[in-house]
Design a protein around this motif. Sequence first.
Motif, PDB file in Angstrom:
ATOM      1  N   SER A 200       0.832  -1.214   0.000  1.00 55.09           N
ATOM      2  CA  SER A 200       0.000   0.000   0.000  1.00 55.09           C
ATOM      3  C   SER A 200       0.863   1.259   0.000  1.00 55.09           C
ATOM      4  O   SER A 200       0.407   2.327  -0.405  1.00 55.09           O
ATOM      5  N   ALA A 201       2.134   1.146   0.427  1.00 55.44           N
ATOM      6  CA  ALA A 201       3.036   2.308   0.378  1.00 55.44           C
ATOM      7  C   ALA A 201       3.624   2.494  -1.012  1.00 55.44           C
ATOM      8  O   ALA A 201       4.262   3.522  -1.283  1.00 55.44           O
ATOM      9  N   GLY A 202       3.470   1.495  -1.886  1.00 57.34           N
ATOM     10  CA  GLY A 202       4.000   1.608  -3.252  1.00 57.34           C
ATOM     11  C   GLY A 202       5.142   0.662  -3.561  1.00 57.34           C
ATOM     12  O   GLY A 202       5.675   0.666  -4.672  1.00 57.34           O
ATOM     13  N   PHE A 203       5.537  -0.154  -2.568  1.00 52.05           N
ATOM     14  CA  PHE A 203       6.624  -1.106  -2.827  1.00 52.05           C
ATOM     15  C   PHE A 203       6.156  -2.184  -3.792  1.00 52.05           C
ATOM     16  O   PHE A 203       4.980  -2.578  -3.785  1.00 52.05           O
ATOM     17  N   ARG A 278       9.595 -13.910  10.591  1.00 55.41           N
ATOM     18  CA  ARG A 278       9.249 -13.657   9.175  1.00 55.41           C
ATOM     19  C   ARG A 278       9.992 -12.422   8.656  1.00 55.41           C
ATOM     20  O   ARG A 278      10.053 -11.400   9.338  1.00 55.41           O
ATOM     21  N   VAL A 279      10.545 -12.570   7.455  1.00 57.01           N
ATOM     22  CA  VAL A 279      11.178 -11.439   6.758  1.00 57.01           C
ATOM     23  C   VAL A 279      10.273 -11.055   5.606  1.00 57.01           C
ATOM     24  O   VAL A 279       9.860 -11.921   4.832  1.00 57.01           O
ATOM     25  N   VAL A 280       9.966  -9.783   5.487  1.00 53.94           N
ATOM     26  CA  VAL A 280       9.182  -9.309   4.349  1.00 53.94           C
ATOM     27  C   VAL A 280       9.972  -8.177   3.701  1.00 53.94           C
ATOM     28  O   VAL A 280      10.455  -7.285   4.406  1.00 53.94           O
ATOM     29  N   TYR A 281      10.164  -8.257   2.388  1.00 51.43           N
ATOM     30  CA  TYR A 281      10.932  -7.195   1.738  1.00 51.43           C
ATOM     31  C   TYR A 281      10.278  -6.761   0.433  1.00 51.43           C
ATOM     32  O   TYR A 281       9.417  -7.462  -0.114  1.00 51.43           O
ATOM     33  N   GLY A 282      10.642  -5.565  -0.008  1.00 49.50           N
ATOM     34  CA  GLY A 282      10.074  -5.036  -1.247  1.00 49.50           C
ATOM     35  C   GLY A 282      10.964  -3.946  -1.806  1.00 49.50           C
ATOM     36  O   GLY A 282      11.861  -3.438  -1.117  1.00 49.50           O
ATOM     37  N   ARG A 283      10.704  -3.611  -3.071  1.00 53.19           N
ATOM     38  CA  ARG A 283      11.553  -2.633  -3.794  1.00 53.19           C
ATOM     39  C   ARG A 283      10.770  -1.355  -4.080  1.00 53.19           C
ATOM     40  O   ARG A 283       9.594  -1.409  -4.434  1.00 53.19           O
TER      41      ARG A 283
END
Length: 285
Positions: A200-203, A278-283
């Motif tokens: 929702s932030a745009g990642f 848990r690891v959550v990642y995004g670009r």
Amino acid sequence: MSSTVTAERTAHSYSGSLYLLPSDEQERERLLKQHQLYTRLFSGRLIFPPVSLSENAEILDIGTGAGAWLCDARSQIPESVQLYGVDIESRLFPSYSATSPNIHLSIGSSISLPSYWSSKFELVHQRLLICAYTREQWFKVVDEMYRVLAPGGYVQLIEIGPEWRSGAKTAKHMLFLDDFFGRKGLMMRCTVYLADILKSAGFVDVRAEEVTMNLGKWAGQDGIEGRDYTIGAWRGMRDAVVKAGGMGYFATGEEFDKAMDGVEEEWDTIEGTHTQVRVVYGRKP
Ligand SMILES: C[S@@+](CC[C@H](N)C(=O)[O-])C[C@H]1O[C@@H](n2cnc3c(N)ncnc32)[C@H](O)[C@@H]1O
């Protein structure tokens, strides 16, 4: 860990923060040891997204605490990379930071990072802020992460939960924690929502990885350490719980300590007791 009644702990002094855990030497030691365990659980990986840091990259660790991740990350990145750590409390900061010219630590809140940090970082890392943010603040912080990342940069969030599988005492304490966190607006089950908050932030390219963390003697050395560092955090909430009047669950701090002794015993004896990391990642596009 201990089964004795604990003394009062030292809390952070950042005005307006809801953060529940203490900020003292005992907590510093817990965080440093916990970092070693988490690193082992993820087979030595500290950076999860497919980021290739440039020679003059800058990276940020939000809620750096004792700086364990930041200091360790140096061994996995080019020497020229500049590492920034921010925290609402400097008491836990590593003392040797002064001798490491590429580490820059500052006091501040993730909810409002410096305006001149816009588009600065190639990687933003944040681990274990579960006891700090309301739902609204999670969105605000992730927006801030997006702002301070350079286009193409990655964010990675590491949190614990959402399940704590064990016996009746643990289930009872989870009911309390859900209530306690809920009344403060904090998110005890934040791991469930992190991917959606990033999106929702745009990642984009949002991914998650998870390991099981066994808790208790039955699971050998990793189980003992998982138990100690997790129950250590739960025990660390005692003063905040007492300050909140026990909310009808605990009449005194001693009662809280006894309940924690019971949970700890349960973890040692009920095989299969576990939670998740848990690891959550995004670009940032
Ligand atoms: C449980 S500790 C985790 C420390 C470190 N990330 C680690 O994994 O070892 C959480 C840290 O977040 C810091 N913190 C809490 N609220 C914060 C905020 N709004 N901005 C920056 N740091 C915060 C606390 O002071 C504490 O040092």
